[in-house]
Design an enzyme around this catalytic site. Structure first.
Site, PDB file in Angstrom:
ATOM      1  N   GLY A 197      38.611  39.686  41.660  1.00 37.22           N
ATOM      2  CA  GLY A 197      37.985  38.494  42.219  1.00 37.22           C
ATOM      3  C   GLY A 197      36.836  37.909  41.427  1.00 37.22           C
ATOM      4  O   GLY A 197      36.470  36.760  41.635  1.00 37.22           O
ATOM      5  N   ASP A 198      36.244  38.698  40.512  1.00 37.17           N
ATOM      6  CA  ASP A 198      35.151  38.207  39.674  1.00 37.17           C
ATOM      7  C   ASP A 198      35.309  38.835  38.287  1.00 37.17           C
ATOM      8  O   ASP A 198      34.392  39.426  37.740  1.00 37.17           O
ATOM      9  CB  ASP A 198      33.803  38.569  40.293  1.00 37.17           C
ATOM     10  N   LEU A 199      36.512  38.671  37.729  1.00 33.39           N
ATOM     11  CA  LEU A 199      36.905  39.450  36.564  1.00 33.39           C
ATOM     12  C   LEU A 199      36.528  38.767  35.252  1.00 33.39           C
ATOM     13  O   LEU A 199      37.370  38.450  34.430  1.00 33.39           O
ATOM     14  CB  LEU A 199      38.406  39.742  36.607  1.00 33.39           C
TER      15      LEU A 199
END
Length: 293
Positions: A197-199
């Site tokens: 999700g926040d890669l």
């Protein structure tokens, strides 16, 4: 594991680590305002992280455990947490290689394939009101990705950026049109994937054990192309090898390369809210490019 007892007044990282792990702390080394390296009795090194607000620690702990559950990608073990502190394994640093990047890609494909209950589904035990960086992130479930992505990922940050003056009202229409056209821009339907999700590259640690480790997730059910698009947006060592390893296990749908900008629009709007006009201009340019396709 959660807290073993109440926090003391003005508790620091060493005391928090001892309380949450149930083990004495022999030494600590502050790394930043939020991060402290601690060594537990017996020599095990852990990372102690101070939370950024209500629900943030619980969301991160739940996300790490959810990502670790399939056993496909290395994820630090959660030793303990409460409302203010999180204690996880410390990852010994290493250097990325083509081999580790390819293995990471294959592991990421398997992680995505582990799935989620719905688009927007929070990890088990995770809150609906979570965060991505320092921005709020609502994990609201949906069964139609284009509609969900517009309603809960693009439009909330666009509205905030407009309200704060980072995006001018007249400019917002280009992103709104992308949202309207999302059903035709989104490509073939995909099942909900288990996303980090926040890669961005800063949340991929290349460990001394030769593996890539995932940290600081904003985990939820989403479209698998979103994780890959963020890796490309902020740079990732040996990204071509990551993608090759991914596609050997789980080929991406035709036209995926043309949809990279669509998935990057979300983190660009988040960054516009957090960091200002430069990212807003990049988001607007990306949206215009999508409408020309």
């Amino acid at each position: 594991m959660t807290a073993r007892g109440p926090a003391g007044p003005g508790e620091g990282a060493a005391a928090a680590a001892a309380r949450l792990t149930g083990r004495p702390v022999s030494r600590v080394r502050p790394l930043s305002r939020a991060l402290t390296e601690a060594v537990l009795d017996g020599g095990q090194a852990v990372m102690v992280k101070r939370g950024d607000g209500a629900g943030a620690v619980r969301a991160e702990a739940a996300g790490l455990r959810w990502l670790a559950a399939p056993g496909t990608v290395a994820v630090p073990r959660v030793h303990g947490y409460d409302e203010n502190w999180l204690v996880i394994d410390l990852v010994a640093p290493g250097r990325p290689s083509r081999e580790s990047a390819r293995a990471f890609g294959a592991g990421l494909a398997a992680l995505h394939a582990a799935g989620a209950g719905a688009f927007g589904a929070a990890p088990p035990g995770g809150p609906e009101e979570a965060t991505i960086g320092l921005a709020p992130l609502r994990n609201v479930r949906g069964d139609d990705w284009p509609r969900w992505f517009a309603q809960y990922r693009l439009l909330p940050y666009l509205r905030t950026a407009v309200d704060e003056g980072t995006v001018r009202r007249g400019e917002a229409t280009v992103v709104e049109e992308v949202c309207t056209r999302l059903p035709e821009l989104a490509g073939p339907p995909e099942p909900p994937a288990r996303l980090h999700g926040d890669l961005w590259n800063g949340n991929v640690l290349w460990g001394g054990d030769g593996r890539a480790w995932l940290i600081d997730p904003a985990a939820h059910g989403g479209h698998r192309e979103s994780d890959l698009a963020m890796l490309r947006l902020f740079g990732c060592p040996h990204l071509d090898e990551v993608l090759d390893g991914y596609q050997e296990l789980a080929p991406l749908a035709p036209g995926w390369a043309g949809r990279v900008g669509l998935h990057q629009l979300f983190p660009l709007l988040v960054h516009a809210v957090l960091f200002g006009r430069g990212y807003a201009e990049q988001a607007l340019a990306t949206a215009r490019g999508l409408l020309r396709t």
